[in-house]
Design an enzyme around this catalytic site. Structure first.
Site, PDB file in Angstrom:
ATOM      1  N   CYS A 187       1.190  -1.415   0.319  1.00 36.72           N
ATOM      2  CA  CYS A 187      -0.201   0.111   0.021  1.00 36.72           C
ATOM      3  C   CYS A 187       0.668   1.376  -0.111  1.00 36.72           C
ATOM      4  CB  CYS A 187      -1.131  -0.455   1.245  1.00 36.72           C
ATOM      5  SG  CYS A 187       0.636   0.005   2.825  1.00 36.72           S
TER       6      CYS A 187
HETATM    7  C1  LIG Z   1       1.662  -4.855   3.189  1.00 40.41           C
HETATM    8  S1  LIG Z   1       2.095  -5.712   3.277  1.00 40.41           S
HETATM    9  C2  LIG Z   1       1.078  -7.242   3.746  1.00 40.41           C
HETATM   10  C3  LIG Z   1       1.298  -8.024   5.304  1.00 40.41           C
HETATM   11  C4  LIG Z   1       0.069  -9.174   5.434  1.00 40.41           C
HETATM   12  N1  LIG Z   1      -1.724  -9.042   4.790  1.00 40.41           N
HETATM   13  C5  LIG Z   1      -0.326  -9.401   7.328  1.00 40.41           C
HETATM   14  O1  LIG Z   1      -1.306  -9.053   7.440  1.00 40.41           O
HETATM   15  O2  LIG Z   1       1.138  -9.467   7.237  1.00 40.41           O
HETATM   16  C6  LIG Z   1       2.121  -6.374   2.029  1.00 40.41           C
HETATM   17  C7  LIG Z   1       3.102  -7.283   1.259  1.00 40.41           C
HETATM   18  O3  LIG Z   1       3.358  -7.195  -0.376  1.00 40.41           O
HETATM   19  C8  LIG Z   1       5.060  -8.145  -0.453  1.00 40.41           C
HETATM   20  N2  LIG Z   1       4.873  -8.080  -1.707  1.00 40.41           N
HETATM   21  C9  LIG Z   1       5.508  -6.732  -2.287  1.00 40.41           C
HETATM   22  N3  LIG Z   1       5.743  -6.728  -3.952  1.00 40.41           N
HETATM   23  C10 LIG Z   1       5.337  -8.279  -3.921  1.00 40.41           C
HETATM   24  C11 LIG Z   1       4.838  -8.876  -5.406  1.00 40.41           C
HETATM   25  N4  LIG Z   1       5.674  -8.889  -6.605  1.00 40.41           N
HETATM   26  N5  LIG Z   1       5.069 -10.609  -4.736  1.00 40.41           N
HETATM   27  C12 LIG Z   1       4.840 -10.117  -3.761  1.00 40.41           C
HETATM   28  N6  LIG Z   1       4.926 -10.372  -2.907  1.00 40.41           N
HETATM   29  C13 LIG Z   1       5.032  -8.899  -2.513  1.00 40.41           C
HETATM   30  C14 LIG Z   1       5.632  -7.150   0.207  1.00 40.41           C
HETATM   31  O4  LIG Z   1       6.798  -7.759   1.258  1.00 40.41           O
HETATM   32  C15 LIG Z   1       5.026  -7.259   1.935  1.00 40.41           C
HETATM   33  O5  LIG Z   1       4.912  -8.212   2.777  1.00 40.41           O
END
Ligand SMILES: C[S@@+](CC[C@H](N)C(=O)[O-])C[C@H]1O[C@@H](n2cnc3c(N)ncnc32)[C@H](O)[C@@H]1O
Length: 464
Positions: free
Chosen positions: A83
């Site tokens: 985000c």
């Molecule tokens: C807002 S966090 C999610 C947190 C999770 N929902 C929780 O409750 O702990 C967004 C996640 O997206 C991952 N992310 C970002 N780009 C990504 C990609 N291209 N593929 C997979 N994961 C990705 C980041 O590493 C991060 O952990």
């Protein structure tokens, strides 16, 4: 809440981070069978605390990810795409992170599970990326419920406002909105609720909801003064030194965003946990504190990492593993508070089991009256519509013909008196017309009843 025996929902989580959302969904009774994130540190923490089903994967690699998830055939796809592009602290320009919201929708619509749950910051609801993702989900046949939640009403002492989308195949938009609103507690949870009163001989009244605490001082009024509700203090309860320090101090500092207050009392929720929430006030803030601060910022307590983790809903026995404190703080700040995810999971399971029925939102009775029905008849029609929805297990239908066909197929429907069957069908047709008229009415910000658009005349389909 209990669910029908043998009933299960299997989920795949995208962008799982360290597992805040998974923790809550699993606590609700949902089986998370696979979880993906591109950040190895987050996946390691997920595997350590939740289970081995998390994998490192870049979810931009749609051609490898989609077939893999299709093979898993989950009932649900859930996740909180990154985000930073939307959040107040971020650049506010939509870029690669925002496009992950579109990637989420591409994967979800290609796999086409019955349920979808997506979490993001409130600003995402107005983004171009969400507009695109939303259009994809609608074209794929999903009804959407878009809720703006405050986590402090769902079991954590944190005013974290988030956009939660729940989608289900074939439903009408808004199908889960009333259930999400009903699950909110009447008042926000406070830091004192979580970290407990500072008492030497606590009384234990088992909490009746997530927003209540269980331990009370003999000097204060407990929520239910009934002798038999007092129980022995659980052997697992032990006050933490940091919690005592926080409660004794009574105030806590959190680096403000957008010129807000820096100081809170412990009788409020903490503001949104970010990676920098626990920094001490900088000289700049101390020289120009917020006028509404209830105490001088320099005298406040600072949250420990463990307290921040608990405010994000991670259980006390959660173990953080990372080489740097910064990584741990990032994982904590990224998470969906587990109790919020648990509440959403329970709402979904209850609806899936037909245990809840959506409220009829808007002025259905007025609409019926405007269309020539007397008030008493209008009330009967509304009651019949609710009864029909109950018979349909709480489902709403974007497709009215399918709704009537499913009603006819409900066990026992055929044996109801002919008039009753006809009333139930007619009520559903009228409700569908009302729902469509709400959609077609132009939205104005200050619409009074006197300026409301005249309702469309009722054209009754032959529902008998
Ligand atoms: C807002 S966090 C999610 C947190 C999770 N929902 C929780 O409750 O702990 C967004 C996640 O997206 C991952 N992310 C970002 N780009 C990504 C990609 N291209 N593929 C997979 N994961 C990705 C980041 O590493 C991060 O952990």
């Amino acid at each position: 809440m209990t669910f029908s025996a043998g009933f299960s929902v299997q989920a795949v989580e995208l962008f799982c981070g360290a597992g805040g959302m998974s923790r809550g969904l699993i606590d609700a009774g949902i089986e998370v069978i696979r979880a993906y994130d591109a950040w190895p540190v987050a996946v390691e923490n997920y595997r350590h605390n939740i289970g081995p089903h998390a994998e490192v994967a870049d979810l931009k690699n749609l051609l490898s990810i989609i077939p893999e998830i299709v093979r898993l055939a989950p009932d649900m796809i859930c996740g909180g795409p990154p985000c930073q592009d939307y959040s107040l602290a971020g650049r506010r320009q939509e870029g690669e992170n925002a496009s992950m919201t579109v990637a989420f929708a591409i994967i979800a619509t290609a796999v086409r599970p019955e349920w979808i749950v997506m979490e993001n910051v409130i600003q995402a609801s107005k983004s171009q990326a969400w507009a695109e993702a939303r259009a994809m989900l609608k074209r794929a046949g999903y009804g959407l419920s878009e809720s703006r939640t405050n986590a402090s009403l769902y079991g954590v002492p944190q005013s974290r406002r988030r956009f939660i989308v729940t989608a289900r195949l074939g439903e009408r938009d808004g199908f889960l909105q009333s259930a999400v609103a009903d699950a909110a507690s009447a008042r926000p949870m406070t830091l004192r609720d979580m970290f407990g009163p500072l008492i030497k001989s606590p009384l234990y009244f088992p909490a009746t909801s997530a927003a209540r605490r269980s331990l009370y001082s003999p000097d204060e009024s407990a929520p239910t003064i009934r002798e038999r509700s007092i129980r022995p203090v659980p052997a697992t309860w032990h006050p933490h030194a940091a919690d005592i320090a926080l409660i004794e101090n009574g105030y806590v500092y959190s680096r403000p965003v957008r010129g807000g207050r820096g100081v809170r009392t412990i009788d409020e929720p903490f503001p949104t946990v970010t990676r920098t929430s626990w920094e001490r006030p900088a000289p700049k803030y101390l020289g120009n504190p917020h006028p509404d601060d209830p105490a001088p910022a320099e005298l406040t307590a600072t949250l420990t990492r463990e307290q921040a983790s608990r405010i994000q809903g991670f259980p006390e026995d959660w173990q953080w593993i990372a080489r740097t404190q910064r990584d741990i703080l990032q994982m904590i700040a990224n998470a969906v508070p587990a109790p919020l995810a648990k509440a959403i999971g329970e709402i979904i399971l209850a609806r899936q089991a037909g245990q809840t029925v959506p409220a009829i939102e808007g002025r259905f009775l007025d609409w019926l009256e405007h269309n020539g029905q007397r008030r008493t008849i209008a009330r009967n029609i509304k009651a019949s519509a609710m009864r029909a929805r109950r018979l349909l297990g709480g489902r709403t239908y974007a497709d009215s013909a399918r709704e009537l066909a499913d009603l006819d197929a409900v066990a026992g429907f055929a044996s109801l008196p002919k008039n009753t069957r006809s009333d139930l069908r007619r009520a559903l047709v009228l409700l569908a017309q009302f729902e469509s008229s709400k959609k077609s009415r132009p939205k104005t910000t200050r619409q009074t009843r006197a300026t409301e658009t005249a309702p469309e005349p009722i054209v009754l389909a032959d529902a008998a």
